[in-house]
Each structure stands twice: as C-alpha cells, then as structure tokens.
Design a protein around this motif. Structure first.
Motif, PDB file in Angstrom:
ATOM      1  N   ALA A 504     -14.606  -3.228  -6.764  1.00  0.00           N
ATOM      2  CA  ALA A 504     -15.237  -4.348  -7.476  1.00  0.00           C
ATOM      3  C   ALA A 504     -16.699  -4.482  -7.078  1.00  0.00           C
ATOM      4  N   THR A 505     -16.977  -4.315  -5.797  1.00  0.00           N
ATOM      5  CA  THR A 505     -18.362  -4.401  -5.321  1.00  0.00           C
ATOM      6  C   THR A 505     -19.215  -3.321  -5.975  1.00  0.00           C
ATOM      7  N   GLU A 506     -18.674  -2.111  -6.054  1.00  0.00           N
ATOM      8  CA  GLU A 506     -19.436  -1.026  -6.682  1.00  0.00           C
ATOM      9  C   GLU A 506     -19.659  -1.290  -8.162  1.00  0.00           C
ATOM     10  N   MET A 507     -18.749  -2.021  -8.762  1.00  0.00           N
ATOM     11  CA  MET A 507     -18.884  -2.348 -10.186  1.00  0.00           C
ATOM     12  C   MET A 507     -19.661  -3.649 -10.410  1.00  0.00           C
ATOM     13  N   ASN A 508     -20.189  -4.228  -9.330  1.00  0.00           N
ATOM     14  CA  ASN A 508     -20.926  -5.493  -9.403  1.00  0.00           C
ATOM     15  C   ASN A 508     -20.075  -6.634  -9.964  1.00  0.00           C
ATOM     16  N   ASP A 509     -18.759  -6.523  -9.763  1.00  0.00           N
ATOM     17  CA  ASP A 509     -17.850  -7.600 -10.156  1.00  0.00           C
ATOM     18  C   ASP A 509     -17.677  -8.500  -8.931  1.00  0.00           C
ATOM     19  N   THR A 510     -18.675  -9.321  -8.682  1.00  0.00           N
ATOM     20  CA  THR A 510     -18.729 -10.068  -7.425  1.00  0.00           C
ATOM     21  C   THR A 510     -17.610 -11.098  -7.305  1.00  0.00           C
ATOM     22  N   ALA A 511     -17.221 -11.689  -8.426  1.00  0.00           N
ATOM     23  CA  ALA A 511     -16.161 -12.698  -8.363  1.00  0.00           C
ATOM     24  C   ALA A 511     -14.834 -12.059  -7.938  1.00  0.00           C
ATOM     25  N   PHE A 512     -14.515 -10.918  -8.511  1.00  0.00           N
ATOM     26  CA  PHE A 512     -13.244 -10.278  -8.155  1.00  0.00           C
ATOM     27  C   PHE A 512     -13.313  -9.689  -6.749  1.00  0.00           C
ATOM     28  N   ALA A 513     -14.476  -9.195  -6.368  1.00  0.00           N
ATOM     29  CA  ALA A 513     -14.633  -8.685  -5.006  1.00  0.00           C
ATOM     30  C   ALA A 513     -14.370  -9.800  -4.003  1.00  0.00           C
ATOM     31  N   ALA A 514     -14.885 -10.978  -4.271  1.00  0.00           N
ATOM     32  CA  ALA A 514     -14.664 -12.116  -3.373  1.00  0.00           C
ATOM     33  C   ALA A 514     -13.183 -12.488  -3.318  1.00  0.00           C
ATOM     34  N   ARG A 515     -12.518 -12.469  -4.498  1.00  0.00           N
ATOM     35  CA  ARG A 515     -11.089 -12.790  -4.536  1.00  0.00           C
ATOM     36  C   ARG A 515     -10.297 -11.792  -3.684  1.00  0.00           C
ATOM     37  N   CYS A 516     -10.621 -10.522  -3.817  1.00  0.00           N
ATOM     38  CA  CYS A 516      -9.925  -9.488  -3.042  1.00  0.00           C
ATOM     39  C   CYS A 516     -10.203  -9.639  -1.551  1.00  0.00           C
ATOM     40  N   ASN A 517     -11.451  -9.876  -1.224  1.00  0.00           N
ATOM     41  CA  ASN A 517     -11.813  -9.998   0.190  1.00  0.00           C
ATOM     42  C   ASN A 517     -11.159 -11.212   0.836  1.00  0.00           C
ATOM     43  N   ASP A 518     -11.076 -12.304   0.107  1.00  0.00           N
ATOM     44  CA  ASP A 518     -10.414 -13.508   0.629  1.00  0.00           C
ATOM     45  C   ASP A 518      -8.923 -13.236   0.858  1.00  0.00           C
ATOM     46  N   TYR A 519      -8.298 -12.567  -0.118  1.00  0.00           N
ATOM     47  CA  TYR A 519      -6.876 -12.256   0.003  1.00  0.00           C
ATOM     48  C   TYR A 519      -6.634 -11.350   1.216  1.00  0.00           C
ATOM     49  N   ALA A 520      -7.449 -10.302   1.328  1.00  0.00           N
ATOM     50  CA  ALA A 520      -7.263  -9.348   2.423  1.00  0.00           C
ATOM     51  C   ALA A 520      -7.473 -10.019   3.778  1.00  0.00           C
ATOM     52  N   ALA A 521      -8.512 -10.840   3.883  1.00  0.00           N
ATOM     53  CA  ALA A 521      -8.788 -11.511   5.158  1.00  0.00           C
ATOM     54  C   ALA A 521      -7.638 -12.430   5.550  1.00  0.00           C
ATOM     55  N   LYS A 522      -7.125 -13.170   4.584  1.00  0.00           N
ATOM     56  CA  LYS A 522      -6.005 -14.074   4.862  1.00  0.00           C
ATOM     57  C   LYS A 522      -4.761 -13.278   5.254  1.00  0.00           C
ATOM     58  N   GLY A 523      -4.501 -12.200   4.505  1.00  0.00           N
ATOM     59  CA  GLY A 523      -3.329 -11.389   4.784  1.00  0.00           C
ATOM     60  C   GLY A 523      -3.385 -10.717   6.136  1.00  0.00           C
ATOM     61  N   ILE A 524      -4.553 -10.202   6.489  1.00  0.00           N
ATOM     62  CA  ILE A 524      -4.719  -9.550   7.785  1.00  0.00           C
ATOM     63  C   ILE A 524      -4.425 -10.526   8.918  1.00  0.00           C
TER      64      ILE A 524
END
Length: 821
Positions: A504-524
């Motif tokens: 998502a970051t490479e595609m400049n889809d910042t909103a989805f990148a943030a959603r993924c990063n939040d999910y991953a951080a919480k899950g970790i």
C-alpha cells in the motif's frame, strides 16, 4: 532423477543411466506408481495397507517401471575384437552417478577398455526462462575419450519404442503405428506416430500424440524398426525410411552414430528423446486444461521439439550447464545445495502442469489433491525465485482472478473447493509481495493492487474481536476448521497484513497502509502477550466452545512462528519479539526434533510413514505439559498429522532457524531430511507427503535464501546479503528479476571484498546492503565494475553498510561489480 522439461510429465533417469517411469501419457494417476503396500507399523505383525498418498513409496520405493522399451548400447572395435555393452548396471565394473539437478553425470567404468565414457543427461533448465525450461525432451549426451595408444572405433545405438496410443489402441483393428526416418542437416530423427483406423477415435486420449528419437549432428543413421536384443548385426541394419505395423505390434526405432577416435581424443554424441502428447487428461477438470499442454504453443509434434532442440542445442545446453555450475559453485555444503534445490524437480513431474492458456496448475503431490492448494503451495519458495514469471501469472490469473471473490476471499483450490483457507489466503498475499519484489518494475503491483488490497482486507475482517488476531474459524492446512486464536495462523495473518501495508505504501495508498500497520502493530503486541506461554506460542481456545474441537492448544506446534519465517523471506522485519521467537524455536528443537523418531511414533497411532524408526526429523506437534487430551475433546482423524514428519513443514522451520542465527540447528534439521531421502534408502528427489513429489517440499529453497541473508527488491533496485555461515569466505548463487549469477565476499584482516558476478541476463541496482564483518566503522569504500569506479553514497548503522548509487547501475552478463572496504 527427473530429466524431462518442467510441466511436461515425468521421465526418470536411473542411477545407471537408463530412463524409466515414462509418466508422459496424461494418466494423472495418484502416485508415481499407484499401489497399495502392506506395512507393519510397529513391528507387531499387524499389516496395514498404505496408499500412494499415505506414503506407499516411502515404505516401498518404486523402481524399474518401464512401460515402454528404450535404451542405449555401445559397440567397440579394438585390436580386432568387437565388444558390445549396454548402458545399464550389469555391463560395467562400476558406475558413478553424479546427481546435480537439473543435470546428471554418469561415468561408465571398465578398466579393461581404453575408454573413458561419460553420460550427461538433462532437459533444458534455465532460471527465469520458463519457456525454454518447458520443453518435452530429455537429452542424453555421451562423451567417449580414447585413453589408449591406438585408434578405437565406436558406435552408439539408442532405441525407443513407439509408445503413441500404446494404452488406448491395443488391437490390430485399432490402427497403425509408423516410424519414419527424417534426415536434416543438423539432426537425424526417427519420428513415431499412430494413425487410427477410425479417424473419430482417440482425439481425447492422453496417449494421442507423437514421440521422437534423434541424434544431434549429421554422423548417424536412423532405423525405423530396430530388433532387440542388441547384437553386432544390430549396428549394420538394412536401410529403410519408414515402417508401419498394426497397433497390437511393438515397433521400436533407433539411431546409430559411429566414430573413430584417435588416441587422447574425445567425441561427444548427443541424443534427444522428445514427446508431444497435447491432451492434459480427464482427471483435471478445469476449462484451461481442455486447451492442452503449454508446450503445444511452440511445438506441433515431437519432431518439431527435436528440430528446435537441435537448432538451439548450443544455447540450451550451455545455459543449463552454466546454471548447474553456478548453483554448485558455493561455499555452502554440497549436500545442503542438493537438498535445498532438488525439490524444484517436482515441476518436472506430473505434480505440476501448465496449460496452453499459460495457466499453471498443480496437484499437492502426483495425482493427489487438486487445484494449486493455497495452504500447501504457499510454503513453496523455489518457484518464485527460479521462475518468477510463473508465480506472477499464478497470482494474477488464479488467486486474484479465478479464485477471488467479492468479499476478498480466495478459493483455496481454484474451481475445486469454493471456500477460503485462512493460512492459504495469508500465504498468497505474502506471495504477491514476493512476486512484486522479483519483478523488474512495478507493473505487477500496479495491475493487481485493487485485488491484493481486497484479499488483504479479507484477512483483517477475520478478526472478530478487533485485537489484531484472526479468530474466525476457517479451513487450514491440517484439513480442519479450528476455533480460537491460533498462534501460527495469527502470526501468518499479521505478516500478510504487514506485507499488504508495505505494498500500500508503494502504491501511495496511505489510508490502507495505515489500516494495515495499525492492525499489525496491535496483533504483534497481543500475540506476544496473549499467545506466548513463557516458552513457546500456543493456541488460545474459543471462549465459548473451549476445547471441544481439534486444535494445538497448549502444545508445541511446528508452525507456531510461521509468520516470522515468511517475513524473513521477504525482508519485512520482525513480526514477533526476538527473545520470544528464539525461545519458541528452541522449544521446537527441544521437544519436536528427534534424532530417532522411532520411540515417539511408537506411542501414537494414525500417522503416515514419512519418517520411520531409526530416522531423524521434527514431528509436527508435541505435548510438553503432558496434558490429557492436549488436542481437544474431538476424536478427529486429523490427529494423525501431529505425529508425522512432513518435510515441507520441517524445511520451513529450518529456514527460520537459519534466519535467526541458529545455524547448527538449521543444518542438522535439513541434514536429517536429506538422510531420510538418501539414495541407499529411497529416491532423493521425491520428498513424499500426500503422494509423491510433494509441492510443499519446495520450502527447502527458503533455507538457502536465509543462509545467504538474501533480500531483493527489483522495482527499487535493492539487494542485500548477510550470510549466516562461512561469512569470512562466502560464495553462493542468486537469482533476481532479470538475471542470475554468483555473490561472494571475503574478509582479509580489516579488508572486505564483495563480488556480484552476473552469469545470465543483467542486474539493475540502486542500493546494496552488506555486513561489516569485523564490526568496525568503515573508513572508506570503493565500488568498481570492470575496473571503472562507480559514484555512490554510503552510510553505516551498526554492522550494516548501505550503499546508494547516484544513478541506477546495470551489471550485464559476464561482468562483475566489486565493493571493497
């Protein structure tokens, strides 16, 4: 050893050089030899019946399956004597077999002869060139050297039965078999065909097609009807151009090449056996399969295959041999190079298919469990690195095309099972990142991003309580639907969502990148806090259902940190806390790895024989806490899996052990698998799980990747090496999007040299990441290519050196880039 082209059926090369099996007739049978063997599980005299998918060929390896007649023999005239020898074990004092897939070399030794005889056998196999690796042919190249003091005259005869419609047309009234000799300037061929009495019959038969035996060169004669057994008279046949017989008669063609060899000289005689059976077979019931095999796009019949190979023989053979030499010219142990690469030979068996449309399709193992099963094939790391074009097409055409649903789920067996498997879903998203990284540019990612995003969101949606840990019951690779929060599935999904965020970051889809990063951080965070029992990661039961159904619960499960293992393949950093990850891996080593699995498996039932008494391996699951009913209340047949050694899972753990610096353990585990498949026991190229040549076994390539500390991102032009062993004097092959070659590094005192040598294609770089082995600060660096200095910037963080070129640098074939400190 398989010696046919990838996706072209199976032809085996035996240890004495004879060809056998010949599974090229599109039967798609279950197992290389469909059979049921009787087996005494615990030595108590109680016989069980074992099918091919349950390990029949592990218990009783197949050998000498010869549905058609084929062979080679040599006639030697020396000092007035005529000697005839067949190229099989009975006729030689000694035979040495060097199995360096994709090439085998066999030495035929008779000390009474003034000759050195060597056979080199292969089918063209060129990484990154899937089309020229997809040729239905096996090449048999004989080299004969005169070690004596007088001229020796030799003749080599090769013969091949006309096997066209051998199984579908068996009576005289069915039609005619014909062998035709065709002489070209660069090869002599015997073309084998069949003409049905009823033109409307056999169109869909798997053995409808053609075969061909040819000699590459001009110094040979073709024989349409060759009589066996071979005698001296066989080498002086009557000259005929064409022979036709009834369908119930055997017809064998031959090619004979004759040479006089002066003392000290060597002659090379190159034979090719090709086949062309367009129909894929009725057992594969998908629309693409009805179009036939991929190779019919290039070849109209087996003679066309022979003509193509003869015309391009120099390139096809030299590039195949170049890869062989590149792969095995490594500082890593020879046996390690064998074991981590040899499983890609499954592509040259009937496990794997490619249809005329270009679609790749596979069983899990030969003829068993159809449809590119995502929860099996995502473990396989080899294809994405050796033939990345095939995997890119598979992601786009199947996982993100045929199988993708509106809710983002991916059918885990294509058309065969219309539901997702959660681990397969995560593995396919991770595969999308690998396929992007193994591309020359971002076309793949741009084209497929909307569907990759949808598939990633589906994973996020399976977290019902929003804690970053998947808890929706879905199918997994242990063939059951598990409830609760399961460490190995949770971690894998976190890794996949993190990969989605990076894309998502490479595609400049910042909103989805943030959603993924939040999910991953919480899950970790929650996985490390909630699913770690102080020693290893576990399965937390569903709050309502508890342990009513099957699960791994508080046991030590082989895949418990699978997500982190996948993350190392892609260079995406940590999923789980380092100390806890190491503790989990050490628990697997303590409880699940056994030098002899015999005592363990004797205590359990229901397991399939993939490791036996006296053999070492890592079992799937153990119960260190000695809990009653550790796997739940259900009496499930899948419990048998927990007591098995399935090599694909073991390879996944070995790759992770290597990545985390547990090098001895990684090598020991890999060697245990290697020893189970030692040639004195069974076929070294056939790692068995649910049938032969199992796809998951290609996880072995991942251990090679982590041994090299290899990371690569083609669109960004970045590459990294951080070897885990032999650091001071390391050498290993590597593949990238457009080229392959050898990387080496050497430390002498405080100085280091790092060489990137391209053997095939080219490599474009913008960034290079390396390790400073002595830990000191690098005072200066130089980068040169062909003695020309290349401008760059660099920075060092701890022991990592990051070199950034002022503009992209392309290393062409036969050139080297050298980094010196």
């Amino acid at each position: 050893m398989p010696v046919g082209g990838i996706n072209c059926g199976t032809v085996y090369l035996g240890g004495d050089g004879r060809l056998w099996l010949w599974d090229i007739f599109n039967k798609n049978q279950e197992g290389i030899e469909p059979k049921v063997v009787e087996w005494d599980r615990n030595g108590k005299g109680i016989k069980e019946k074992i099918r091919s998918r349950d390990g029949a060929c592990y218990v009783q390896p197949s050998k000498d399956l010869r549905p058609i007649e084929q062979g080679f023999a040599i006639k030697i005239n020396h000092k007035g004597n005529t000697i005839i020898k067949h190229f099989h074990a009975d006729d030689w004092e000694e035979i040495k077999f060097e199995a360096t897939y994709p090439v085998a070399i066999i030495h035929y030794i008779d000390t009474k002869l003034p000759l050195e005889i060597k056979l080199t056998a292969f089918s063209p196999f060129i990484p990154l060139d899937e089309d020229n690796s997809n040729i239905p042919v096996t090449v048999q190249s004989f080299e004969v050297k005169n070690t004596g003091t007088e001229v020796v005259e030799i003749a080599i005869a090769g013969w091949l039965e006309n096997g066209v419609n051998k199984f579908s047309a068996t009576t005289a009234a069915d039609g005619k078999r014909t062998n035709t000799v065709i002489n070209y300037a660069d090869h002599i061929a015997v073309s084998s065909t069949f003409s049905p009495a009823d033109p409307t019959k056999y169109h869909e038969a798997g053995d409808t097609g053609s075969m061909c035996l040819s000699f590459i060169g001009g110094n040979a004669i073709g024989i349409p009807s060759f009589q066996l057994p071979v005698t001296a008279a066989s080498f002086s046949p009557n000259h005929e151009e064409k022979v036709t017989v009834n369908a119930d008669e055997k017809l064998t063609g031959a090619v004979i090449s004759t040479h006089k060899i002066s003392p000290g000289k060597t002659v090379q005689q190159n034979f090719a056996i090709s086949w062309h059976f367009p129909n894929v077979g009725k057992r594969i019931d998908v629309p693409d399969a009805k179009t036939g095999h991929y190779y019919i796009n290039k070849f109209s019949d087996a003679l066309a295959v022979a003509t193509y190979v003869a015309a391009d023989y120099s390139k096809l053979s030299s590039q195949t041999l170049l890869w062989r030499d590149t792969w095995y010219n490594s500082s890593l142990p020879w046996w390690f190079q064998e074991r981590t690469f040899s499983n890609i030979s499954a592509l040259a068996t009937t496990t794997s298919h490619r249809f005329k449309t270009g679609r790749s399709w596979a069983w899990e193992g030969v003829g068993a469990c159809e449809g590119n099963c995502t929860h099996v094939w995502h473990y396989a790391q080899a294809i994405g690195r050796i033939f990345p074009g095939i995997e890119r097409d598979n992601r786009q055409r199947v996982d993100l095309g045929i199988s993708l649903q509106d809710d983002g789920s991916i059918w885990f067996r294509g058309e065969y099972d219309k539901r997702p498997a959660i681990d397969g879903q995560a593995g396919r998203v991770l595969g999308c990142l690998r396929e992007h990284q193994m591309s020359a540019d971002n076309t793949f990612l741009k084209t497929n991003w909307p569907n990759i995003k949808k598939a990633t969101q589906f994973i996020i949606n399976q977290d019902k309580n929003g804690d970053g840990m998947t808890d929706t019951p879905l199918e997994n690779t242990l063939d059951a639907v598990w409830d609760g929060e399961i460490a190995w599935i949770v971690g894998l999904c976190i890794a996949a969502v993190k990969a989605g965020g990076l894309m998502a970051t490479e595609m400049n889809d910042t909103a989805f990148a943030a959603r993924c990063n939040d999910y991953a951080a919480k899950g970790i965070k929650n996985m490390d806090e909630s699913l770690f029992n102080g020693e290893y990661y576990i399965h937390r039961p569903d709050a309502v259902k508890g342990r009513k159904e099957i699960g791994s619960y508080n046991t030590c499960h082989i895949d418990q940190v699978l997500g982190q293992s996948w993350a190392w393949q892609l260079g995406i950093g940590r999923i789980n806390e380092k100390e806890k990850t190491l503790s989990a891996l050490k628990a697997l080593w303590k409880y699940n790895f056994m030098q002899d699995v015999g005592p363990f498996i004797k205590q359990h039932t229901g397991w399939r024989p993939y490791a036996l008494n006296g053999e070492g391996g890592m079992v799937m699951n153990t119960n260190p806490k000695n809990e009653p009913k550790p796997y739940g209340e259900a009496d499930a047949w899948q419990l048998g899996y927990f007591y098995e050694c399935m090599s694909g899972f073991e390879h996944q753990v070995a790759s992770h052990l290597m990545a985390e610096g547990l090098t001895d353990e990684a090598l020991t585990l890999t060697k245990a698998i290697h020893d189970r498949y030692h040639a004195y026991k069974r076929n070294p190229f056939n790692e068995i799980e649910c049938s032969d040549h199992y796809g998951r076994a290609m996880a072995s390539y991942g251990t090679f990747i982590t041994a090299c500390g290899f990371e690569y991102h083609g669109p960004n032009g970045s590459i990294r090496f951080a070897p885990k062993c032999h650091k001071e004097n390391f050498k290993a092959p590597f593949t990238t999007a457009q080229g392959w070659g050898t990387y080496s590094q050497k430390q002498t005192g405080s100085k280091q040299e790092h060489h990137f040598q391209i053997k095939y294609g080219s490599l474009q770089l913008q960034k290079i990441s390396l390790e400073k082995l002595d830990g000191e600060k690098a005072s200066q660096l130089s980068v040169t290519m062909n003695r020309h200095k290349i401008p760059f910037n660099f920075q060092q963080q701890d022991t990592t050196l990051l070199i950034t070129f002022l503009k992209p640098v392309t290393i062409p074939a036969n050139a080297s880039l050298i980094v010196s400190t």
